[in-house]
Design a protein around this motif. Structure first.
Motif, PDB file in Angstrom:
ATOM      1  N   LEU A  77       0.876  -1.179   0.000  1.00 54.95           N
ATOM      2  CA  LEU A  77       0.000   0.000   0.000  1.00 54.95           C
ATOM      3  C   LEU A  77       0.907   1.222   0.000  1.00 54.95           C
ATOM      4  O   LEU A  77       1.781   1.356   0.852  1.00 54.95           O
ATOM      5  N   ASP A  78       0.686   2.107  -0.966  1.00 50.49           N
ATOM      6  CA  ASP A  78       1.545   3.297  -1.074  1.00 50.49           C
ATOM      7  C   ASP A  78       0.904   4.539  -0.472  1.00 50.49           C
ATOM      8  O   ASP A  78       1.616   5.428  -0.009  1.00 50.49           O
ATOM      9  N   GLY A  79      -0.435   4.607  -0.515  1.00 47.91           N
ATOM     10  CA  GLY A  79      -1.065   5.837  -0.045  1.00 47.91           C
ATOM     11  C   GLY A  79      -2.465   5.610   0.489  1.00 47.91           C
ATOM     12  O   GLY A  79      -3.100   4.590   0.198  1.00 47.91           O
ATOM     13  N   VAL A  80      -2.916   6.554   1.300  1.00 45.36           N
ATOM     14  CA  VAL A  80      -4.288   6.555   1.816  1.00 45.36           C
ATOM     15  C   VAL A  80      -4.825   7.980   1.762  1.00 45.36           C
ATOM     16  O   VAL A  80      -4.112   8.922   2.136  1.00 45.36           O
ATOM     17  N   VAL A  81      -6.057   8.115   1.290  1.00 44.75           N
ATOM     18  CA  VAL A  81      -6.781   9.367   1.505  1.00 44.75           C
ATOM     19  C   VAL A  81      -8.020   8.980   2.301  1.00 44.75           C
ATOM     20  O   VAL A  81      -8.902   8.270   1.802  1.00 44.75           O
ATOM     21  N   HIS A  82      -8.051   9.428   3.539  1.00 40.09           N
ATOM     22  CA  HIS A  82      -9.110   8.986   4.454  1.00 40.09           C
ATOM     23  C   HIS A  82     -10.235  10.028   4.483  1.00 40.09           C
ATOM     24  O   HIS A  82     -10.170  11.027   5.202  1.00 40.09           O
ATOM     25  N   CYS A  83     -11.279   9.770   3.682  1.00 44.51           N
ATOM     26  CA  CYS A  83     -12.375  10.738   3.540  1.00 44.51           C
ATOM     27  C   CYS A  83     -13.619  10.351   4.329  1.00 44.51           C
ATOM     28  O   CYS A  83     -14.554  11.157   4.407  1.00 44.51           O
ATOM     29  N   ALA A  84     -13.694   9.144   4.873  1.00 42.21           N
ATOM     30  CA  ALA A  84     -14.909   8.748   5.606  1.00 42.21           C
ATOM     31  C   ALA A  84     -15.099   9.676   6.793  1.00 42.21           C
ATOM     32  O   ALA A  84     -14.160   9.932   7.554  1.00 42.21           O
ATOM     33  N   GLY A  85     -16.296  10.189   6.937  1.00 42.35           N
ATOM     34  CA  GLY A  85     -16.559  11.088   8.053  1.00 42.35           C
ATOM     35  C   GLY A  85     -18.009  11.521   8.065  1.00 42.35           C
ATOM     36  O   GLY A  85     -18.754  11.282   7.107  1.00 42.35           O
ATOM     37  N   VAL A  86     -18.413  12.127   9.170  1.00 43.93           N
ATOM     38  CA  VAL A  86     -19.789  12.636   9.292  1.00 43.93           C
ATOM     39  C   VAL A  86     -19.790  14.013   9.928  1.00 43.93           C
ATOM     40  O   VAL A  86     -18.910  14.371  10.705  1.00 43.93           O
ATOM     41  N   GLU A  87     -20.825  14.769   9.581  1.00 42.16           N
ATOM     42  CA  GLU A  87     -21.122  16.031  10.270  1.00 42.16           C
ATOM     43  C   GLU A  87     -22.616  15.990  10.544  1.00 42.16           C
ATOM     44  O   GLU A  87     -23.417  16.142   9.632  1.00 42.16           O
ATOM     45  N   GLU A  88     -22.977  15.712  11.789  1.00 42.28           N
ATOM     46  CA  GLU A  88     -24.397  15.467  12.094  1.00 42.28           C
ATOM     47  C   GLU A  88     -24.990  16.496  13.030  1.00 42.28           C
ATOM     48  O   GLU A  88     -26.180  16.491  13.287  1.00 42.28           O
ATOM     49  N   ASP A  89     -24.148  17.348  13.602  1.00 41.97           N
ATOM     50  CA  ASP A  89     -24.617  18.220  14.676  1.00 41.97           C
ATOM     51  C   ASP A  89     -24.812  19.649  14.197  1.00 41.97           C
ATOM     52  O   ASP A  89     -23.862  20.391  14.048  1.00 41.97           O
ATOM     53  N   PHE A  90     -26.044  20.025  13.903  1.00 40.73           N
ATOM     54  CA  PHE A  90     -26.343  21.438  13.668  1.00 40.73           C
ATOM     55  C   PHE A  90     -27.238  21.887  14.812  1.00 40.73           C
ATOM     56  O   PHE A  90     -28.436  22.115  14.660  1.00 40.73           O
TER      57      PHE A  90
END
Ligand SMILES: NC(=O)c1ccc[n+]([C@@H]2O[C@H](COP(=O)([O-])OP(=O)(O)OC[C@H]3O[C@@H](n4cnc5c(N)ncnc54)[C@H](O)[C@@H]3O)[C@@H](O)[C@H]2O)c1
Length: 244
Positions: A77-90
């Motif tokens: 494995l040469d690279g990772v772009v870690h995009c998993a995420g949430v924004e739930e709090d307004f």
């Protein structure tokens, strides 16, 4: 012929993750896609001719299975772009349910830790690798009514620095990207809201929200040898928000 870089993109069923996976594939990366919604994940994998492995980034066991699939399929494995995420709090912090706070921290912070750890375990024997974590402008400033998300993105920034220091001796670089508002499913409703959207736009000197490709291009740079002397860095991709 040089080997194509093998790159894991989390959150690649949607938004920044999907566009990053497509962009990296167009640059010649062998992309490994992961996310929760299987149909959308398979679509991205088909578009990138990449491998799809569904995994919940908060599950140590599922992330370990993901790591094993990468080892078995590519051997590296040469690279990772870690995009998993949430924004739930307004919601104002005094009204926020504990469950919202804890879920946000678990997905955004624990998920970043587990994915980076699994990746580093594959990268360490080869003494090379680049990991990009998705922070936010809210890694360094706050704008209200999202204490959980803001706290989580601040933690992601510090996590990135800590991992960069730990793993520099293994030749692994870790950097954090900090987008402002990006036109993806996560933020589209806010951007389109007449009051909140106007408020956001007034804070962006370049006068528009980011497109996912604006972020993807910076992630590609952080994966590439062009950023070979950068680690532990925080790169805002915010149209000038933090400069204002
Ligand atoms: N969109 C923005 O305005 C913006 C701004 C700054 C930072 N970011 C960050 O960029 C990253 C990508 O955001 P986006 O805009 O593409 O959002 P998005 O909602 O389009 O995509 C996020 C993806 O993460 C996946 N995900 C959520 N929980 C998961 C879990 N437990 N396991 C595996 N996958 C999971 C979702 O299924 C989704 O496909 C996030 O970390 C976000 O915080 C986004």
């Amino acid at each position: 012929m040089t080997e194509r870089p093998v790159t894991l993109v989390t959150g690649s069923a949607s938004g920044i993750g999907r566009v990053t996976a497509l962009h990296l594939a167009s640059l010649g990366h062998e992309v490994v896609c992961t996310d929760l919604p299987v149909d959308a994940l398979d679509e991205t994998a088909a578009m990138t001719a990449g491998l799809a492995v569904a995994a919940d980034v908060t599950s140590e066991a599922e992330v370990a299975v993901l790591g094993n699939r990468i080892r078995d399929t590519h051997g590296r494995l040469d690279g990772v772009v870690h995009c998993a995420g949430v924004e739930e709090d307004f919601i104002d912090a005094d009204e926020m349910p504990l469950a919202t706070f804890e879920r946000t921290m678990r997905i955004n912070v624990t998920g970043s830790f587990l994915v980076a750890q699994a990746a580093a375990r594959i990268m360490i024997p080869r003494r090379t690798g680049s990991i990009v974590l998705l922070g936010s402008i809210l890694s360094t400033v706050a704008y209200g009514r999202n204490a959980a998300y803001t706290a989580s993105k601040g933690a992601v920034l510090q996590l990135g620095k800590a991992l960069a220091v730990d793993w520099a001796r293994h030749g692994i670089r870790v950097n954090v990207v900090g987008p402002g508002p990006v036109a993806t499913p996560m933020s589209q409703e806010t951007i389109d809201d007449p009051e909140r959207g106007t408020w956001l736009l007034e804070r962006i000197p370049l006068g528009r929200p980011a497109e996912a490709i604006d972020v993807a291009r910076v992630c590609a740079f952080l994966l590439s040898p062009d950023s070979g002397y950068m680690t532990g860095a925080y790169l805002p991709v915010d149209g000038g928000w933090l400069a204002l």
